[in-house]
Structures are given as C-alpha cells and as structure tokens.
Design a protein around this motif. Structure first.
Motif, PDB file in Angstrom:
ATOM      1  N   CYS A  90       0.875  -1.083   0.070  1.00 13.64           N
ATOM      2  CA  CYS A  90      -0.248   0.023   0.067  1.00 13.64           C
ATOM      3  C   CYS A  90       1.075   1.271  -0.034  1.00 13.64           C
ATOM      4  CB  CYS A  90      -0.967  -0.065   1.266  1.00 13.64           C
ATOM      5  SG  CYS A  90      -2.015   1.395   1.286  1.00 13.64           S
ATOM      6  N   VAL A  91       0.828   2.187  -1.061  1.00 14.09           N
ATOM      7  CA  VAL A  91       1.515   3.461  -1.267  1.00 14.09           C
ATOM      8  C   VAL A  91       0.534   4.471  -0.817  1.00 14.09           C
ATOM      9  CG1 VAL A  91       3.327   4.751  -2.618  1.00 14.09           C
ATOM     10  CG2 VAL A  91       2.769   2.088  -3.173  1.00 14.09           C
ATOM     11  N   THR A  92       1.327   5.508  -0.378  1.00 14.69           N
ATOM     12  CA  THR A  92       0.368   6.832   0.191  1.00 14.69           C
ATOM     13  C   THR A  92       0.230   7.750  -0.941  1.00 14.69           C
ATOM     14  OG1 THR A  92       2.194   7.979   0.847  1.00 14.69           O
ATOM     15  CG2 THR A  92       1.353   6.300   2.586  1.00 14.69           C
ATOM     16  N   ASP A  93       0.688   7.448  -2.227  1.00 17.68           N
ATOM     17  CA  ASP A  93       0.735   8.392  -3.059  1.00 17.68           C
ATOM     18  C   ASP A  93       0.058   7.817  -4.465  1.00 17.68           C
ATOM     19  OD1 ASP A  93       2.207   9.525  -5.818  1.00 17.68           O
ATOM     20  OD2 ASP A  93       1.574  11.093  -4.496  1.00 17.68           O
ATOM     21  N   GLN A  94      -0.954   8.327  -5.254  1.00 16.60           N
ATOM     22  CA  GLN A  94      -1.399   7.391  -6.235  1.00 16.60           C
ATOM     23  C   GLN A  94      -0.589   7.265  -7.295  1.00 16.60           C
ATOM     24  OE1 GLN A  94      -5.303   9.069  -7.685  1.00 16.60           O
ATOM     25  NE2 GLN A  94      -5.691   7.158  -8.802  1.00 16.60           N
ATOM     26  N   ALA A 102       4.266  -1.164 -11.718  1.00 14.98           N
ATOM     27  CA  ALA A 102       4.780  -1.681 -13.056  1.00 14.98           C
ATOM     28  C   ALA A 102       5.939  -2.517 -12.916  1.00 14.98           C
ATOM     29  CB  ALA A 102       5.339  -0.436 -13.791  1.00 14.98           C
ATOM     30  N   ASN A 103       6.684  -2.334 -11.648  1.00 14.80           N
ATOM     31  CA  ASN A 103       7.777  -3.032 -11.337  1.00 14.80           C
ATOM     32  C   ASN A 103       7.181  -4.491 -10.792  1.00 14.80           C
ATOM     33  OD1 ASN A 103      10.661  -1.443 -11.352  1.00 14.80           O
ATOM     34  ND2 ASN A 103       8.859  -0.190 -10.883  1.00 14.80           N
ATOM     35  N   GLY A 108       2.311 -11.355  -8.554  1.00 18.45           N
ATOM     36  CA  GLY A 108       1.603 -11.987  -7.330  1.00 18.45           C
ATOM     37  C   GLY A 108       1.617 -10.955  -6.264  1.00 18.45           C
ATOM     38  N   THR A 109       2.238  -9.770  -6.413  1.00 22.60           N
ATOM     39  CA  THR A 109       2.109  -8.728  -5.254  1.00 22.60           C
ATOM     40  C   THR A 109       1.311  -7.616  -6.033  1.00 22.60           C
ATOM     41  OG1 THR A 109       4.408  -9.257  -4.366  1.00 22.60           O
ATOM     42  CG2 THR A 109       3.492  -7.265  -4.247  1.00 22.60           C
ATOM     43  N   THR A 110       0.091  -7.197  -5.315  1.00 19.15           N
ATOM     44  CA  THR A 110      -0.999  -6.247  -5.671  1.00 19.15           C
ATOM     45  C   THR A 110      -0.077  -4.914  -4.837  1.00 19.15           C
ATOM     46  OG1 THR A 110      -2.568  -8.008  -5.760  1.00 19.15           O
ATOM     47  CG2 THR A 110      -3.156  -5.548  -5.766  1.00 19.15           C
ATOM     48  N   VAL A 111      -0.472  -3.867  -5.915  1.00 20.66           N
ATOM     49  CA  VAL A 111       0.052  -2.458  -5.479  1.00 20.66           C
ATOM     50  C   VAL A 111      -0.991  -1.511  -5.270  1.00 20.66           C
ATOM     51  CG1 VAL A 111       1.731  -0.783  -5.343  1.00 20.66           C
ATOM     52  CG2 VAL A 111       2.445  -2.844  -5.925  1.00 20.66           C
ATOM     53  N   THR A 112      -1.486  -1.178  -4.175  1.00 19.29           N
ATOM     54  CA  THR A 112      -2.601  -0.169  -4.197  1.00 19.29           C
ATOM     55  C   THR A 112      -2.179   1.161  -3.685  1.00 19.29           C
ATOM     56  OG1 THR A 112      -3.278  -0.972  -2.014  1.00 19.29           O
ATOM     57  CG2 THR A 112      -4.253  -2.041  -3.938  1.00 19.29           C
ATOM     58  N   TRP A 113      -3.056   2.072  -3.407  1.00 18.95           N
ATOM     59  CA  TRP A 113      -2.801   3.408  -2.740  1.00 18.95           C
ATOM     60  C   TRP A 113      -3.918   3.715  -1.866  1.00 18.95           C
ATOM     61  CZ3 TRP A 113      -4.738   8.347  -2.863  1.00 18.95           C
ATOM     62  CH2 TRP A 113      -5.890   8.478  -3.782  1.00 18.95           C
TER      63      TRP A 113
END
Length: 641
Positions: A90-94, A102-103, A108-113
């Motif tokens: 989870c990232v604090t910036d969209q 993209a990386n 299998g790892t989901t990136v959200t914000w």
C-alpha cells in the motif's frame, strides 16, 4: 533491472503479508529543527511491515521518489533478511503506486494506494514526536553555565586545538583523570584526531566501555557518552555560534568550534556547569602537556581557570604497566600481518640450512623447533640488529603511544633498522616529515639489499627480508602523492612494480588514478593490460580509462561500464544514495563493502574526469530500464500463468 530487485521478485509471496510505504518531506518529521540545513529539502522514505511490525526509514537529499522507494525497499528486505514478498503493498501516493505497480506487474504482489494507511500513519506520527523531542538544539547558552564559565571553556578549547595533542596520542591511548574528581561518564578520555577526520576528546565511564566500543562489541543505541568535537562554526548550534560572536569568545579557527555534548538513545543535552568546568580544566591541562610528560605515563599540571589555580592529574595506565600481546588481543586490537614475518623468515632459514633433507624429516624438524605460541619463541638477541628486531616486533604488536616508545628504543639499538624507521614514519602526522623519514628508510634498505637489487628484480616480495624496504617505498610513494608530488609518487610506484612484478601490495590500484591525473593514459593502459583481473576495482578503472579515451559515446567505454555495473552495481547505488558509507574492515567481490572501498579509492580520480560520474549514473539507469523491458517482454511472451 537491479539484480537485487530481480531476486526479490523471485521470492515466494506471503499471502498474509502487507507492507506500507510512502515518500514525504523530512521537514514533516523534524519540524523547524533543520530549517536552515540542507536536510530541510530532504525526502523521507518509510517502509513498514504490518505482519512483523518492522520499520525502515531513511532521509535522502537527491533522487526520484520511485528510485528512492525501490532502493529502500531492497535495503529493508536485506536488512531484515525477509526472503519473501508481501501479497499487498500500500503506497500513500496514487502516482507513485502506479509507477511501483509496473515493477510488480504479474508477480503476485498487488500494489494499491491509500493516502493515510493506519499503521503507516501511526509509525510516522511516532517518529515525528520522537524526532521533534530529541532534535531540539542542546544549546550551551541555555545550559545554566555562566558567561565566565563559557569564556574559560572557549579559551581552553582554543589552546587545546592549538597544541594539537593528537600528534602524540591516538584512540588506543586511554587516559585516566585522577584530579579533579571526574563527574559521571567523564573518568576516562581519549584524544581524537590521529586519523585526521574528527578532532577533540572522547569520554567513557570505564576502560571496558572504551575497548568494547573500539572493538564494536556494544550496541551503540544503548551507549551513553560525552563527546567534545571541533567543527566548522557554520555547523554549530545557532544560539551558541551567536553567543561566541556576541561576546567575542576565543576561537582558534573557523573550523574549530568546540561542541561538548552528552549523547544517549533518548536524549542529547548540553553539559551542566560542573561538567563544563571539569572539561575546561582538562582541556587547559592537555594544552600545556609535553611529549616527555606523556611518555612518563603520569603527570600533573597546575593551571589558571577563571583566576583560580586548578590541579589536573592524568595518567596513561598502558604506559605505566604495558599490556602484552594477549591483552591487546582480548581488547579486540588485532595484530598486523607483518608481525608474523620474522617467524616466517626463521622457518625459511631452517629450510635453506637443511636443503636436501627428506620432506618428512624436514617437517618433523620444523614442528620440533616452531610448534607452540609465537609469543613463547626465543628470538636471537646477540647483535644490535637482533635487539632492534625484537623491539620492533614488540612495537608491531602494541598500539598507541606504547608502540612509539618501543620504536624509539629499537632505533637506539640500530638506527638503520628498516622496519623501525618505517613504523616511525607511519606514526608522524606532518607530510613533509613523513616523506623525510620514509626516504631515509628507503636509503637504508637500498644500501642493505644492494646485491638483491641487481639479482632479484621482480621477486622482492617473495624474499621476506626485503618486505620492509617495499613498505618504505610504498609509504614514500603515498606520502609524495598526498603532498601533491604526483610524478615523483608515480616513479616510486613504477619501481615497486619493477621490483615485485606480482604486486602483492596492490600498488596498481593506486598508480592508475595518479597516472590519469597527470594525463599519462598510455602508461595507465599498459599497467591495466599487465594485470587483467575480474574485480570491481579493476573494471571501474578500465571504464574510466575508456571514457577518457573515447568519450561518453564510445563503444569500448560503453562495454566497459556495462561490465563494471554487472559485476558490482552497488557502486552506482551507493553514489546515488548520498554520502559514502563507513569503510568496512573486509569485503567480498561484488559486494556493497567492495563498492564502499572502491568509491573511497577512486572518487578523487572520478571527480577529476569531467562528466564521468554523471555518465556512469546515466548508463546505470539506462541499463536498468533495458533490463526491465527485457524482463517484461519475456513475461508477455510466456503469457498469464
């Protein structure tokens, strides 16, 4: 793609794991504490692991947010040996979340914000409270000390800096203050400055604390110590610098502002009046101390502070009761490798005297004569050379002022003893004096080995008796280089390589940057070709030479930097990250430790080669992009799992 990032992507996914991250302004944490500092513009990267409650944060002056985020992610996983990936990040910036995704696409790892993830925000708030509470400037002006006390302290500190006692003492010389009675944490002290990096005094509550700190056996987060260091006035606490200016307090130079502070994990504070008075007396006493008094091991000084006579009694226990080799080892002070050479020479002599003996019998003879502790062996002492040799090797096993005392005793026995002259040259600070002493050692060596200089060229290091001469020549070369006499240093180094073609001393690493500084590229290439090897040091030197020969668009230069980066990418990563890391004691090829040593040795030469550092970083970024594209292309060809 960075090899470490690729390795991370190959780790298994932990379904229950969630990591949170973000990049924000460092000033959000520190408040106004760094308002006038370069750190006010720094970015802070923060990673937290919810499942294991791990936290990793680091400020950085330069770098794009995505690059900083990835760099600290890799350091986070390596530091905590996390050999898995989280199912969610989870990232604090969209926008940053999209770039990071993209990386990790298809991995299998989901990136959200989420602009305010709960756990991350709690950690950030806690860090901010701690930092704002502990980073308030511990001003001497607000410590309760009187102006008269501070003025006396300033006078004593200026006198101490002017006297330069670090020319006689180093951090292995632990001083014990007997009078006046030391406040807590101030009973033992070392003089800082022998390494020419930090000058002042270090204080310890006990001798054990000092040796354990020196041997890195303590958790530094739990240490409570006083330290007095001299720094540029521009880096001084603002209110203290203003106080010095307002009252015209003495200051030896603009780079010698005395900062005396107490440090602990939860608090940094200015000294109390009694502590400041005590250190004032100590500074004034050390400023008046002579070399002869130091060598006596115990001395007393009567000084005048604020119009009152004060007595200060100081001792150096290691000079009053010199430790043996075992004590130094127990303290964590490891012996130098050259300390074994005399023993090795005696073994060689036995082998030479019994030439033709059966191997089994020869081994039995050697075991009979040389089995046991090196300390228990009975070395010859009939001649002045023998006695100088014994004292010299005792000096090699000793440290601090005790070493210098033994060296001087050795030279009284035999003034032409080469290794003792080398040790003496190594102990002095002034470069011109070093050159003089090393040159004298070289002259003694060349006179003693005149025959071998004709008959054993190329093999000198294999003949152990000649090694002191080789060290003298290397010391002379390095001192000449430090004095700006580059071509004279090069001449010495070329002669070292002529005498010892195997270059056991690693002179080749030093001579190439010197040759480049004098625009002697052809000779640098010749040496490079003489010693082909697969090390980071060599590959980055080759890249620099090719860059100087062809420029940034040359094919050979491009191939050379690609090979260097592939072998050790940590070099560019450390360059991008900011200030160079602490120099490690050991390293493996391709490691971050090798990179740190490499940067230390080559940075000056890189800086003198216009555009080289920027070109290396640009090529590093381009290679990472190309690698990422190739990897993504392979994934698309394979299709979904």
């Amino acid at each position: 793609m960075d090899a470490r990032l690729e390795r991370l992507l190959n780790y298994p996914v932990e379904p229950q794991a969630e990591w949170q991250c973000g990049v924000f302004d460092f000033s959000d944490l520190a408040g106004g504490a760094f308002a006038d500092s370069p750190m006010s513009a720094a970015k802070m990267v923060l990673w937290v692991s919810r499942e294991r409650e791990l936290i990793h944060g680091k400020p950085s002056i330069d770098g794009a947010p995505l690059d900083l985020l990835i760099l600290e992610l890799l350091e986070f996983t390596e530091l905590h040996k996390l050999e898995y990936r989280p199912a969610r990040i989870c990232v604090t910036d969209q926008a940053l979340a999209s770039q990071l995704n993209a990386n990790f696409a298809g991995s299998g790892t989901t990136v959200t914000w989420n602009v305010e993830p709960d756990f991350w925000c709690e950690v950030k708030e806690s860090m901010g409270e701690h930092m704002r509470g502990t980073m308030a400037a511990p001003s001497l002006a607000e410590s309760g000390c009187s102006l008269l006390q501070i003025h006396a302290y300033a006078e004593a500190a200026a006198a101490f800096y002017r006297a330069r006692p670090w020319q006689y003492l180093d951090d292995a010389d632990l001083l014990q203050v007997q009078t006046p009675k030391p406040p807590k944490h101030l009973k033992h002290v070392t003089v800082l400055g022998a390494g020419r990096q930090e000058f002042g005094l270090g204080f310890y509550d006990s001798s054990a604390t000092h040796w354990d700190m020196l041997a890195q056996r303590l958790n530094m987060d739990l240490i409570e110590v006083f330290s007095l260091t001299f720094n540029p006035i521009s880096e001084a606490i603002e209110s203290d610098a203003a106080l010095w200016k307002e009252h015209d307090f003495p200051l030896e130079t603009g780079d010698a502002f005395p900062q005396f502070l107490f440090y602990s994990r939860d608090n940094t504070r200015a000294p109390k009046p009694k502590e400041l008075e005590y250190v004032t007396v100590l500074l004034a006493a050390l400023a008046e101390t002579t070399e002869a008094e130091i060598d006596s091991g115990e001395w007393s000084k009567q000084i005048l502070v604020q119009g009152k006579k004060k007595r200060c009694k100081i001792s150096i226990p290691d000079l009053l009761a010199p430790p043996d080799r075992k004590v130094w080892l127990d303290r964590g002070m490891f012996p130098e490798p050259r300390g074994n050479e005399r023993h090795f020479r005696l073994v060689q002599a036995v082998i030479a005297q019994n030439e033709g003996m059966e191997l089994e019998d020869l081994n039995a003879l050697i075991n009979q004569q040389f089995t046991g502790s090196i300390d228990d062996f009975d070395y010859p002492s009939e001649t002045p050379f023998d006695r100088a040799e014994n004292l010299c090797y005792a000096a090699i096993d000793a440290h601090g002022r005790r070493r210098i005392q033994l060296i001087r005793q050795a030279l009284q026995e035999d003034p032409t003893h080469i290794e003792s002259n080398v040790l003496l040259a190594e102990s002095v600070h002034e470069t011109s004096h070093k050159i003089e002493l090393f040159r004298q050692a070289v002259e003694f060596g060349e006179a003693q080995f005149a025959d071998l200089l004709e008959t054993a060229v190329g093999q000198f290091w294999e003949i152990s008796e000649t090694r002191p001469l080789m060290r003298a020549k290397t010391g002379l070369a390095n001192s000449l280089a430090a004095d700006g006499q580059a071509n004279e240093a090069i001449a010495q180094m070329l002669d070292i390589l002529r005498l010892n073609s195997n270059d056991n001393q690693g002179v080749r690493y030093q001579i190439i940057p010197l040759l480049l500084s004098q625009h002697r590229e052809k000779e640098a290439v010749e040496i490079l070709d003489c010693y082909p090897e697969e090390t980071g040091n060599w590959l980055y030197l080759k890249a620099q030479i090719e860059f100087r020969r062809e420029g940034r668009n040359g094919q050979s230069a491009d191939k050379a930097i690609a090979a260097a980066i592939e072998f050790n990418p940590h070099v560019i990563e450390l360059l991008i990250a900011g200030p160079p890391p602490t120099m490690p004691e050991r390293y493996t090829l391709g490691s971050a430790e090798e990179a740190a040593i490499l940067i230390e040795g080559q940075m000056e030469s890189w800086s003198e080669t216009e555009g080289f550092i920027e070109w290396m970083c640009a090529r590093f970024a381009a290679l990472k992009r190309d690698s990422s594209k190739r990897r993504l292309g392979k994934k698309r060809k394979r299709g979904p799992r």
